[in-house]
Structures are given as C-alpha cells and as structure tokens.
Scaffold this active site. Structure first.
Site, mmCIF file in Angstrom:
data_model
loop_
_atom_site.group_PDB
_atom_site.id
_atom_site.type_symbol
_atom_site.label_atom_id
_atom_site.label_comp_id
_atom_site.label_asym_id
_atom_site.label_seq_id
_atom_site.Cartn_x
_atom_site.Cartn_y
_atom_site.Cartn_z
ATOM 1 N N LYS A 143 0.848 -1.211 0.000
ATOM 2 C CA LYS A 143 0.000 0.000 0.000
ATOM 3 C C LYS A 143 0.877 1.253 0.000
ATOM 4 O O LYS A 143 0.622 2.197 -0.754
ATOM 5 C CB LYS A 143 -0.914 -0.002 1.228
ATOM 6 C CG LYS A 143 -2.069 -0.976 1.090
ATOM 7 C CD LYS A 143 -2.795 -1.250 2.391
ATOM 8 C CE LYS A 143 -3.836 -2.343 2.176
ATOM 9 N NZ LYS A 143 -4.429 -2.851 3.413
ATOM 10 N N ASP A 163 -11.657 3.283 5.025
ATOM 11 C CA ASP A 163 -12.323 2.009 4.741
ATOM 12 C C ASP A 163 -13.841 2.085 4.912
ATOM 13 O O ASP A 163 -14.540 1.121 4.609
ATOM 14 C CB ASP A 163 -11.790 0.925 5.686
ATOM 15 C CG ASP A 163 -10.622 0.166 5.077
ATOM 16 O OD1 ASP A 163 -10.632 -0.040 3.854
ATOM 17 O OD2 ASP A 163 -9.720 -0.226 5.833
ATOM 18 N N GLN A 198 -4.823 -1.606 9.849
ATOM 19 C CA GLN A 198 -4.694 -2.919 9.208
ATOM 20 C C GLN A 198 -5.240 -4.012 10.134
ATOM 21 O O GLN A 198 -4.833 -4.120 11.283
ATOM 22 C CB GLN A 198 -3.216 -3.184 8.878
ATOM 23 C CG GLN A 198 -2.966 -4.447 8.093
ATOM 24 C CD GLN A 198 -3.538 -4.404 6.675
ATOM 25 O OE1 GLN A 198 -3.368 -3.448 5.951
ATOM 26 N NE2 GLN A 198 -4.237 -5.462 6.299
#
Ligand code: NDP
Length: 299
Positions: A49, A116, A93
């Site tokens: 990422k 997210d 994460q």
C-alpha cells in the site's frame, strides 16, 4: 469459454483517473496505515500500500506498533493522526492483536479520515445512500462490474457472506445499483440452491473452493473475494492446483472452486489477480476523495 474478469486493467484505469486529480491538489493527499504486531500477510499488504502511494504521488505513512500495544495506545496514535493536517485518510490494518478492542479502535478513527468506511457513522451513510467513504473491496467490485459493462440493475445478485467488511457493504452497494439482493451466511438453508438463483454471485466467506458447480447458475457472473492459502496437497489437487503446490509448497485459491467456475460461469474473477488489485485501487481512490474534501476541491 467464460470471460475472465482480470483486476489489473480496472486498477490501471482507476490509477490513470486519479493522477490528474492528485496533481491539481495544493499538497499531496496523505494516507496513514497503522499496523500492530507482526502478522506476515499484513506486513506485505502494508508495504505494498505504501509503495503504491509513492507511485501515485500520495504521501504514505506507516505506523508499525509492537504486538503488545494496548487499545489505549492505539487510540492515542489515532488521536494524533486525526489531528494532523497532512493526513487525510487512516487505515487500521486488520487483524489487530487479540487483546485489542478492535471496535473501539475502529471507532477512534475520525469519520472524515475513515478510508475504509468502517466507522458506524459511515456505515449509516452507506445504508442511507449518502456520500461517504465506501468499504474498498465491495466498492472495487462495483467498479469492476462497470468496467466490464456487466449490467447490475434488475439482476438478482446473491452475496455469500455477511461480514461488516465485505458481505454487508457489498449487498448495500449492489442494492444502490438497483440489483435485487439476497444475502447468504452460515445459517442459510439450502445454500447451493439459493446461490444458484444468482445471476451475479459474490463469494466472500474465507473457505477455499467452497463454492462448487452446484452453487453456480450456468452463465452466472461469479465474483470471488476469498483469499485462502492452501497448505495441504490433497486439497490443492482437488482444486486443480496440484502442479503449483508441488512447485511452491503452497497455493492461494479463492472461495470458488477454480475448475468448477471455469466450466459453469459466464464470467468470473480469477484468484489471484481478480478482486485483489481493486481493493488497493479503491483505497487510493478513497484517499484522494477525502483529500479533495479536506482541501475544498469539488471533484
Ligand atoms: P469473515 O470471516 O469476517 O466473514 C465470513 C462470512 O462468511 C460470514 O458472514 C460467515 O457467516 C460466512 N460463512 C463462513 N462459512 C460459511 C459457510 N460454510 N457457509 C455459508 N456462509 C459461511 O470474512 P471476510 O468477509 O472478512 O472475508 C471473506 C474472504 O474474503 C476471506 O477469504 C478474506 O481473506 C477475503 N478478503 C479479500 C479481500 C481482497 O482484497 N480480495 C479483502 C477482504 C477480505 P456467519 O456470519 O453466519 O458466520
């Protein structure tokens, strides 16, 4: 022969569309990725990422915390990132270490930096069809269906799995695209029959090759979200990956049986190389969108 829905061209197009949007901002968009512990898969995801951020001109910051980090310490890191003007987006994460209260941590991310879309406020916005960051994997799947010009409106979509991360937001996004949606889970009765009614079938359960031919309507569009590492040779052979297993000692398969989908579906996403590249593309897309909002740019 069914159509194979590769993720790479969709990812490439999303990145191309993001570049000019990034260039016209007064500063680079900023994404912070927070990782607690040493889960090897998570470390790889975080590295990739941050690498993609660099390629696109996004400022990527990695915050790696020890396995022993407490909920309070994680919340303090998030408070710090929430307050920073150069950080537009924060990703925690998963999975977090077992002793950490994941819900508290996810709710500590500022709603306008929740890349997210996991914060309950943003989940509410999603349910209401109002603008807010969308969970990356389901949002990427919608982009993929559009890229390959697969009609969604009026189709019967079956979503197998009801997690907060994939299944539920997937069902809502399909509904907003005017599909008729059925959600299945571990308590669904007659699962293969119900799945077989899907013109679009999205499998997100985390079980290698669970979705066999009897789950798939002939000609259906099958989207395989699963990422499962197979370490047993017999299982790899059942899934048609015996050669790869013998060469590498392991293989990665989705939730859909790779051989069965090939002989039944009209179109399907491969694993690897299908949905995976879209999750990261949408992460970058959501980061840019949040930066535009913070900088007052109307996209
Ligand atoms: P979860 O474990 O959170 O949820 C799994 C869901 O599947 C649950 O709703 C569960 O039902 C259902 N389920 C499990 N077993 C069965 C069964 N035998 N029959 C019917 N339903 C079942 O998983 P996630 O949603 O987080 O992830 C799913 C998969 O997608 C995983 O393989 C994960 O690695 C992968 N993934 C891939 C991403 C990508 O970028 N490609 C991103 C995110 C996830 P119930 O609720 O009843 O327990």
């Amino acid at each position: 022969m069914p159509q194979i829905l590769h993720g790479a061209p969709v990812q490439a197009r999303i990145f191309e569309q993001l570049k000019p949007r990034i260039q016209r901002l007064s500063r680079p968009p900023g994404l912070a990725v927070v990782l607690a512990g040493h889960d090897p898969a998570s470390e790889i995801y975080v590295r990739s990422k941050i690498k993609v951020c660099g390629e696109l001109g996004i400022f990527g910051e990695k915050r790696i915390l020890p396995e022993t980090t407490t909920t309070e310490e994680l919340v303090a890191v998030l408070d710090d990132l929430n307050a920073r003007a150069d950080i537009d987006a924060i990703l925690v994460q998963m999975p977090l270490p077992n002793h950490v209260d994941s819900r508290r941590v996810l709710e500590a991310v500022a709603t306008d930096k929740d890349v997210d879309g996991f914060h309950p406020t943003n989940v509410g916005y999603l349910a209401a069809g109002r603008p807010a960051p969308r969970s990356c994997t389901p949002a990427g799947i919608i982009e993929m269906l559009k890229y390959y010009q697969i009609p969604i409106a009026g189709k019967h979509a079956v979503v197998l799995g009801r997690s907060d991360i994939v299944g539920k937001p997937m069902a809502l996004l399909l509904l907003h695209e005017n599909a008729t949606v059925t959600i299945c889970h571990s308590r669904t009765v007659n699962l293969p029959e119900v799945c077989r009614t899907g013109e679009i079938l999205v499998a997100a359960i985390g079980r290698a090759g669970f979705v066999t031919a009897e789950f798939i309507a002939p000609g259906a569009v099958v989207i395989d979200v699963g990422i499962n590492r197979v370490t047993d040779r017999g299982e790899a052979v059942r899934l048609g990956r015996g050669d790869e297993f013998d060469a590498k000692g392991k293989t990665v398969v989705g939730d859909v049986h790779p051989l069965d989908v090939e002989r039944t579906a009209g179109a399907y996403t491969p694993v690897p190389g299908g949905v995976g590249p879209l999750t990261i593309a949408m992460l970058m897309g959501n980061t840019v969108e949040l930066a535009e909002r913070h900088l007052g740019v109307v996209a």
